[in-house]
Write a protein that holds these residues in place. Structure first.
Motif, PDB file in Angstrom:
ATOM      1  N   SER A   1      11.687   0.234  48.845  1.00  0.00           N
ATOM      2  CA  SER A   1      13.099  -0.117  48.434  1.00  0.00           C
ATOM      3  C   SER A   1      13.373   0.077  47.014  1.00  0.00           C
ATOM      4  N   ILE A   2      12.598  -0.422  46.222  1.00  0.00           N
ATOM      5  CA  ILE A   2      13.099  -0.608  44.665  1.00  0.00           C
ATOM      6  C   ILE A   2      13.136   0.932  44.206  1.00  0.00           C
ATOM      7  N   ASP A   3      11.830   1.795  44.524  1.00  0.00           N
ATOM      8  CA  ASP A   3      11.910   3.173  44.257  1.00  0.00           C
ATOM      9  C   ASP A   3      13.233   3.801  44.573  1.00  0.00           C
TER      10      ASP A   3
ATOM     11  N   LYS B   1      16.089   2.427  44.993  1.00  0.00           N
ATOM     12  CA  LYS B   1      17.304   2.001  44.136  1.00  0.00           C
ATOM     13  C   LYS B   1      17.161   2.466  42.902  1.00  0.00           C
ATOM     14  N   ILE B   2      15.906   2.638  42.416  1.00  0.00           N
ATOM     15  CA  ILE B   2      15.929   3.650  41.082  1.00  0.00           C
ATOM     16  C   ILE B   2      16.230   5.019  41.289  1.00  0.00           C
TER      17      ILE B   2
ATOM     18  N   ALA C   1      18.365   6.170  43.379  1.00  0.00           N
ATOM     19  CA  ALA C   1      20.141   6.154  43.595  1.00  0.00           C
ATOM     20  C   ALA C   1      20.562   6.002  42.073  1.00  0.00           C
ATOM     21  N   LEU C   2      20.185   5.061  41.130  1.00  0.00           N
ATOM     22  CA  LEU C   2      20.686   4.846  39.862  1.00  0.00           C
ATOM     23  C   LEU C   2      20.747   6.175  38.854  1.00  0.00           C
TER      24      LEU C   2
ATOM     25  N   ARG D   1      19.044  -4.032  37.191  1.00  0.00           N
ATOM     26  CA  ARG D   1      19.741  -3.655  38.501  1.00  0.00           C
ATOM     27  C   ARG D   1      18.856  -3.671  39.519  1.00  0.00           C
ATOM     28  N   VAL D   2      17.773  -3.371  39.474  1.00  0.00           N
ATOM     29  CA  VAL D   2      16.752  -3.404  40.610  1.00  0.00           C
ATOM     30  C   VAL D   2      15.801  -4.761  40.840  1.00  0.00           C
TER      31      VAL D   2
ATOM     32  N   CYS E   1       9.344  -1.187  35.409  1.00  0.00           N
ATOM     33  CA  CYS E   1      10.511  -0.097  35.746  1.00  0.00           C
ATOM     34  C   CYS E   1      10.020   1.347  35.232  1.00  0.00           C
TER      35      CYS E   1
END
Length: 158
Positions: A4-6, A8-9, A11-12, A27-28, A35
């Motif tokens: 899920s962190i990947d 989110k990254i 998406a940003l 943000r993540v 990061c």
């Protein structure tokens, strides 16, 4: 496989690739170094193809979008190679797809005006024999995005 962190990254970054790593990390919920490592890994594994600037077509005199539908009876490797090379060599072409269904290929070009399209078309048919070409001019851009939907990503732990 992504977590899920990947996602989110990604998406940003696809929303704004100029965000500093520290901001993305914040943000993540990571620190900057892990990061940054994740971003590097996403690039190495091919999830991130490129980081680019999206330019304003109107300001750059390329605001006319033309969709060119091509049907062909030529379904051999030699013709296809020549066609792909011809279309790929033309800088006005911004998208080029081989399709299923009634249309064999769809090309999108960005041009300043209809006269430029006519010149483009004449150059194209000098490079390759085409039998059935239909052009459609976009009257209004209602939605155009480079952001891919990320809701389909299979993640670790799912």
């Amino acid at each position: 496989m992504l977590d899920s962190i990947d996602v989110k990254i990604l998406a940003l970054l696809q929303s704004d690739c100029t965000l500093p790593v520290a901001e993305i990390a914040n943000r993540v919920g990571l620190s900057s170094t892990p990061c940054w490592r994740r971003i590097q890994k996403l690039e190495e594994e091919g999830y991130i193809k490129a980081r680019v600037a999206l330019l304003n077509a109107e300001k750059l005199n390329a605001e006319v979008a033309v969709f060119i539908a091509v049907r062909t009876s030529q379904h051999n490797a030699d013709w296809l190679g020549r066609f792909q090379d011809a279309v790929a060599s033309m800088p006005e072409v911004v998208d080029f797809f081989r399709l299923s269904g009634d249309i064999d290929y769809l090309i999108r070009v960005a041009l300043p005006n209809i006269k430029a399209y006519d010149e483009f078309y004449k150059r194209l048919i000098k490079l390759i024999d085409l039998s059935d070409v239909s052009s459609m001019f976009a009257m209004e851009e209602i939605k155009s995005t480079t952001e891919l939907p990320l809701g389909f990503v299979t993640m670790k732990g799912r």
